[in-house]
Motif scaffolding. Structure first.
Motif, short mmCIF file in Angstrom:
data_model
loop_
_atom_site.label_atom_id
_atom_site.label_comp_id
_atom_site.label_asym_id
_atom_site.label_seq_id
_atom_site.Cartn_x
_atom_site.Cartn_y
_atom_site.Cartn_z
N THR A 36 31.66 -20.91 -31.89
CA THR A 36 32.30 -21.41 -30.35
C THR A 36 31.51 -20.42 -29.57
O THR A 36 31.44 -19.30 -29.89
N GLN A 42 31.93 -15.54 -24.42
CA GLN A 42 32.66 -15.14 -25.60
C GLN A 42 32.30 -15.94 -26.80
O GLN A 42 32.25 -17.10 -26.53
N THR A 44 32.91 -16.82 -31.20
CA THR A 44 33.54 -16.61 -32.47
C THR A 44 32.38 -16.95 -33.58
O THR A 44 31.62 -17.89 -33.02
N THR A 46 30.89 -16.23 -37.73
CA THR A 46 31.07 -15.92 -39.18
C THR A 46 29.96 -15.21 -39.50
O THR A 46 28.74 -15.79 -39.34
N ASP A 61 34.86 -13.24 -40.53
CA ASP A 61 34.92 -13.72 -39.35
C ASP A 61 35.02 -12.82 -38.25
O ASP A 61 35.44 -11.60 -38.40
N ALA A 63 34.21 -11.85 -33.74
CA ALA A 63 33.99 -12.37 -32.28
C ALA A 63 32.97 -11.41 -31.50
O ALA A 63 32.55 -10.32 -32.20
#
Length: 110
Positions: A36, A42, A44, A46, A61, A63
């Motif tokens: 995302t 910002q 997210t 993996t 995972d 950020a």
């Protein structure tokens, strides 16, 4: 699964969306999934890696944040720091630092 960025996300940030794969130092496999992207950069993610020196393969995972043409991840659970810089040819120049060693390579969209 990557979620396509919505219309409020600047195009230069949206360019990071999706699945990327490459090799660090020509031999260590890595994959980055930018899942995302928010309008202010910002993200997210993996991140998955193969054998890397003494580090066993794994996935985490995380950020991060895009600023300009650079995506910097927050420190991964294995202690690694990773940065990805968008190149003019659409690839990402990856820098991955773990336990005092820095590895570099190019990642391409999958």
């Amino acid at each position: 699964m990557a979620t396509p960025p919505d219309k409020g996300v600047p195009a230069k940030y949206a360019a990071f969306s999706g699945i990327w794969a490459g090799r660090l130092d020509g031999m260590y496999e890595g994959k980055l999934a930018v899942l995302t992207i928010a309008p202010r950069g910002q993200v997210t993610v993996t991140y998955a890696w193969g054998v890397l020196a003494d580090n066993k393969p794994g996935v985490a995972d995380g950020a991060g944040k895009i600023s300009g043409n650079t995506l910097k991840l927050a420190r991964l659970p294995n202690g690694a720091d990773a940065t990805f810089i968008m190149q003019p040819d659409g690839t990402l120049a990856a820098t991955y630092t773990l336990a005092g060693q820095t590895y570099t390579g190019a990642f391409a969209r999958q």
